[in-house]
Write an enzyme that holds these catalytic residues in place. Structure first.
Site, PDB file in Angstrom:
ATOM      1  N   ASP A 187      15.899  20.482 -31.835  1.00  0.00           N
ATOM      2  CA  ASP A 187      16.488  19.259 -32.359  1.00  0.00           C
ATOM      3  C   ASP A 187      17.407  18.594 -31.351  1.00  0.00           C
ATOM      4  OD1 ASP A 187      18.704  20.853 -32.376  1.00  0.00           O
ATOM      5  OD2 ASP A 187      18.951  20.892 -34.545  1.00  0.00           O
ATOM      6  N   CYS A 228       3.414   1.612   2.707  1.00  0.00           N
ATOM      7  CA  CYS A 228       4.695   0.939   2.443  1.00  0.00           C
ATOM      8  C   CYS A 228       5.599   1.823   1.589  1.00  0.00           C
ATOM      9  CB  CYS A 228       4.452  -0.391   1.735  1.00  0.00           C
ATOM     10  SG  CYS A 228       3.376  -1.532   2.599  1.00  0.00           S
ATOM     11  N   ASP A 255      12.039  25.879 -32.201  1.00  0.00           N
ATOM     12  CA  ASP A 255      13.240  26.270 -32.946  1.00  0.00           C
ATOM     13  C   ASP A 255      12.930  26.068 -34.424  1.00  0.00           C
ATOM     14  OD1 ASP A 255      16.079  26.816 -33.447  1.00  0.00           O
ATOM     15  OD2 ASP A 255      16.170  24.681 -33.920  1.00  0.00           O
ATOM     16  N   ASP A 265      20.141  23.222 -29.047  1.00  0.00           N
ATOM     17  CA  ASP A 265      19.052  23.848 -28.311  1.00  0.00           C
ATOM     18  C   ASP A 265      19.003  23.388 -26.855  1.00  0.00           C
ATOM     19  OD1 ASP A 265      17.927  25.271 -30.561  1.00  0.00           O
ATOM     20  OD2 ASP A 265      17.270  23.321 -31.291  1.00  0.00           O
ATOM     21  N   CYS A 267       0.847  -1.198   0.000  1.00  0.00           N
ATOM     22  CA  CYS A 267       0.000   0.000   0.000  1.00  0.00           C
ATOM     23  C   CYS A 267       0.878   1.242   0.000  1.00  0.00           C
ATOM     24  CB  CYS A 267      -0.926   0.005   1.216  1.00  0.00           C
ATOM     25  SG  CYS A 267      -0.055   0.159   2.790  1.00  0.00           S
TER      26      CYS A 267
END
Length: 802
Positions: free
Chosen positions: A682, A28, A484, A686, A25
């Protein structure tokens, strides 16, 4: 454990993945996370209840330690709490479905369930004997109806299928972190202990309901078995990725026939035979043969890729039409497929913020339930029955109360469903047990990770790699998407866009002259000319005495004629106004223009431009339908950016040009004031912008960038995957909210009923076996609801009917 990557340049160790057994659960989960965080050298921890894994970020200072030395203290710390932890093997792909079931103790759960249900059947048979008493007495059924017999059945249930629950609950309680096993164990032990006192000491007046712990255990184990089966379905997408790598490959040795070998035994520089219909077993380079390869399972790209000598292939592709010879580059854990699967596993372990909040609430939930059960017991024992005496007179939720017991003693008898509330103590005890059992932190703990696991698996099958639940949640909240230009909305490399020869020669002849000369150089536009010449199947002419003049162009001899390729005023010192106008027109369209001359005579112009991706305009339209604010951030010149914006349907106010990297960051920060921002690039130049945005999206760079700046990677150069990812993220968060509403709502409604809130006015009493069944169904409900996410979330190639 397999070899680990050393610290990278940023000084960060590869995260450690631990498989943990014993978590039931959210309590835990909270206990495991807290214990791991307390260990030296641990920076960050995220635990997933569904997959039962822990993602542990370690301090770089541990780099000198061996993998075993890093994981051993963590394993020992969890072992002291009763949990078994094992480091995930990094040298192999995820195991098959059968072995995964074995690792999760599937058959142990099945055996426990069968034994428990048999004991439930025996117990229920005895209760049926109470209703048809004369028939059973005549058939010797008095034995199966006797209290001492039911005491033996309950003892067998506790020592057999119930033993792991009792021990796990006791260990969790002793460690100060009570769990779901603690609640169930207390309920079972309370019912058994009270019944045992009533059997051995009839004068106490305590009730005997030995069937209650038996039925309770049976329903709890049935619920966990069904829940476990539902859980395995959530990991099916990841298993399908693992199935993309075959177990064997055909190894070429010298001139002999291909020999089948295990893929795990293949090494770099080995040569493999790939027949039509075979999956690509490793990352490699095609050495011989030409064929079509289906990569849709990895990238979502619907069209097969034509491959030939020199083409790189990733593991998991499907060879369609002809034999290939492949030279191995990477195999096993180093292959692209293995890296993708590891990224998905880590993504399924990393939590979304909404899940971390839920886990904190659910982690304290067990203590609240214990307090509520205690309050329920004392209220009904000391005050409730005095305020509403009719709750004992009417036996609202039970029937068949009898006064017989062991040897005919009046010790309270059994109810048909285990409910026998003849005294304030018995009623208080049964209500307290129902409160303990009906509470379900399991549903709270599973509400978010089940959905995130299904979502990340579906995304991976479509070529979309989310780095974690936090990335999925952010994608669902996005307000602005910035792009971009070069390499993202455009192809990222120049391609021939126009060929304009003078009268008397053809376009192919002009292109042949330019490509033949440029083949000897490394000019940025040379690749565009050579690619176009190859596409037109033009043979290159032999060139000699070639020279490159910086800023002007290239000159050389083709046969006896001097040929020049470069600036128009250098190639032809006195061009006509018509050619100057043609040059200006081509440049206004964003192209780079090369003039070609032979023996001092102008032969024509060749233009090359960065081509727009064919799916870019469709993506912009889809994002507008999703309500996104859009923008284009480019370092390119004004005119090409304006032309691109017009082609895509972007407004001038959404465009920015000639931006330096720091100016891009300023634009991202400004956009963030309006809401969460995504930056699409890409993934190469960037990286700062991707890292600065709330969600960095890398297109076309595969798994490498996923380990760096981007939070979402769209593989296979498919821009439309961005819109698909955002739609999936929104559906994911809708399912998460549905699950949380159900989990919280279930507990808010059922807990008061279990505590007896409807007993005085309506005679409604929730008996413990029914409470156990409701608890199990609540967990199963959130898992099944998560599986519904798969409807309508198919990969791109499936949606197109490919």
């Amino acid at each position: 454990m397999g070899p680990e990557a050393p610290p990278d340049a940023t000084g960060v160790l590869e995260p450690l993945l631990l498989d943990i057994d014993g978590m039931k659960c959210a309590g835990c989960v909270r206990a495991v996370e807290q214990r791991l965080r307390d260990q030296p050298g641990v920076r960050q921890v995220s635990v997933n209840l569904l997959t039962r894994t822990a993602w542990v970020e370690l301090d770089p200072a541990l780099a000198a330690a061996s993998p075993a030395q890093r994981s051993q203290p963590l394993e020992q710390a969890l072992a002291a709490m009763g949990y078994t932890a094992r480091p995930r093997e990094a040298s192999a792909l995820p195991s098959s479905r059968r072995s995964r079931l074995q690792q999760r103790s599937w058959w142990q759960l099945w055996r426990q369930l069968v034994v428990a249900l048999l004991l439930v059947a025996v117990s229920a048979l005895g209760h049926f004997g109470l209703v048809a008493d004369p028939l059973w007495q005549g058939a010797g059924g008095w034995v199966i109806s006797a209290e001492w017999f039911h005491a033996l059945v309950a003892t067998a249930a506790l020592l057999g299928p119930g033993r792991p629950i009792l021990l796990g609950g006791a260990r969790a309680a002793l460690a100060g972190v009570p769990s779901m096993d603690t609640l169930v164990g207390l309920g079972v032990a309370s019912a058994y202990g009270a019944s045992l006192v009533g059997l051995l000491w009839p004068a106490s007046g305590w009730p005997c309901f030995f069937n209650e712990p038996v039925m309770l255990l049976g329903f709890v184990l049935l619920g966990r078995f069904l829940e476990e089966r539902a859980r395995y379905r959530t990991g099916r997408a990841l298993e399908q990725l693992a199935d993309l790598q075959p177990d064997t490959a055909l190894l070429l040795v010298d001139a002999g026939p291909p020999r089948p070998v295990r893929v795990g035994g293949v090494r770099p520089r080995d040569r493999l035979q790939l027949l039509p219909g075979d999956r690509v077993p490793v990352d490699g380079i095609v050495q011989a043969g030409e064929s079509a390869v289906d990569l849709s399972a990895l990238t979502g790209e619907p069209l097969p890729q034509q491959v030939g000598p020199g083409t790189e292939l990733a593991a998991g592709g499907l060879n369609l039409s002809a034999p290939l010879v492949l030279e191995v580059q990477r195999s096993g854990a180093d292959s692209a497929l293995a890296r993708i699967i590891r990224l998905v596993e880590q993504a399924q372990t990393r939590k979304a913020p909404i899940q971390a909040l839920t886990d904190r609430v659910a982690g304290r939930f067990t203590l609240v339930v214990l307090a509520l059960a205690l309050a329920t017991f004392f209220f009904w024992w000391l005050w409730g029955t005095a305020l509403w005496p009719q709750v004992l007179d009417g036996h609202p939720a039970g029937a068949g109360h009898g006064g017989h017991g062991a040897g005919g003693h009046g010790v309270g008898g059994h109810g048909v469903l285990g409910v026998s509330a003849d005294t304030p103590f018995s009623l208080a005890l049964q209500l307290a047990i129902a409160v303990l059992v009906v509470a379900c932190p399991c549903a709270l703990g599973l509400a978010t990770p089940t959905v995130m696991t299904v979502s990340s698996g579906l995304a991976a099958r479509s070529g979309l790699l989310f780095r974690g639940g936090d990335a999925i949640e952010m994608a669902a909240r996005l307000h602005t998407v910035l792009f971009d230009k070069t390499g993202t909305l455009t192809v990222g490399r120049p391609m021939v866009s126009a060929v304009e020869p003078v009268e008397g020669i053809t376009a192919d002849q002009l292109l042949q002259l330019a490509a033949s000369l440029e083949a000897t150089t490394r000019h940025p536009l040379a690749h565009a000319l050579l690619q176009e010449a190859s596409a037109r199947q033009l043979d290159l002419l032999p060139a000699s005495q070639c020279r490159t003049l910086s800023g002007d162009g290239v000159l050389g001899l083709l046969g006896d004629a001097e040929v020049r390729v470069g600036r128009l005023d250098w190639v032809s010192p006195d061009p006509s106004p018509a050619w100057l106008e043609r040059q200006r027109t081509l440049e206004a369209a964003g192209a780079s223009v090369m003039a070609v001359s032979r023996s001092g005579r102008l032969e024509g112009l060749v233009a090359a431009a960065d081509a727009l991706r064919p799916e870019a305009a469709g993506l912009i339209a889809e994002l507008r339908q999703l309500g996104m604010q859009l923008g284009l951030l480019s370092g390119d010149r004004r005119q090409p950016v304006l032309l691109l914006g017009a082609a895509l349907g972007l407004h001038p106010g959404e465009l920015a040009w000639q931006l330096r990297p720091e100016q891009k960051l300023e634009r991202i920060v400004a956009a963030h004031a309006r809401g969460p921002v995504a930056m699409v690039g890409d993934g190469i130049n960037d990286a700062p912008a991707l890292a600065a945005a709330d969600l960095g999206i890398a297109v076309g760079t595969g798994t490498q960038i996923a380990q760096d700046s981007a939070s979402l990677v769209v593989m296979g150069d498919r821009l439309e995957g961005i819109a698909q990812a955002l739609r999936l993220a929104r559906r994911t968060m809708t399912k998460v909210r549905q699950n949380l509403a159900w989990a919280f709502g279930y507990n808010l409604i059922v807990l008061p009923i279990a505590a007896g809130a409807l007993l005085p006015g309506f005679g409604v009493l929730l008996d413990p076996p029914l409470a156990a069944l409701l608890m199990a169904l609540s967990s199963i409900t959130v898992v099944l609801n998560a599986l519904l996410l798969q409807d309508g979330a198919l990969p791109v190639h499936e949606r197109r009917g490919a």
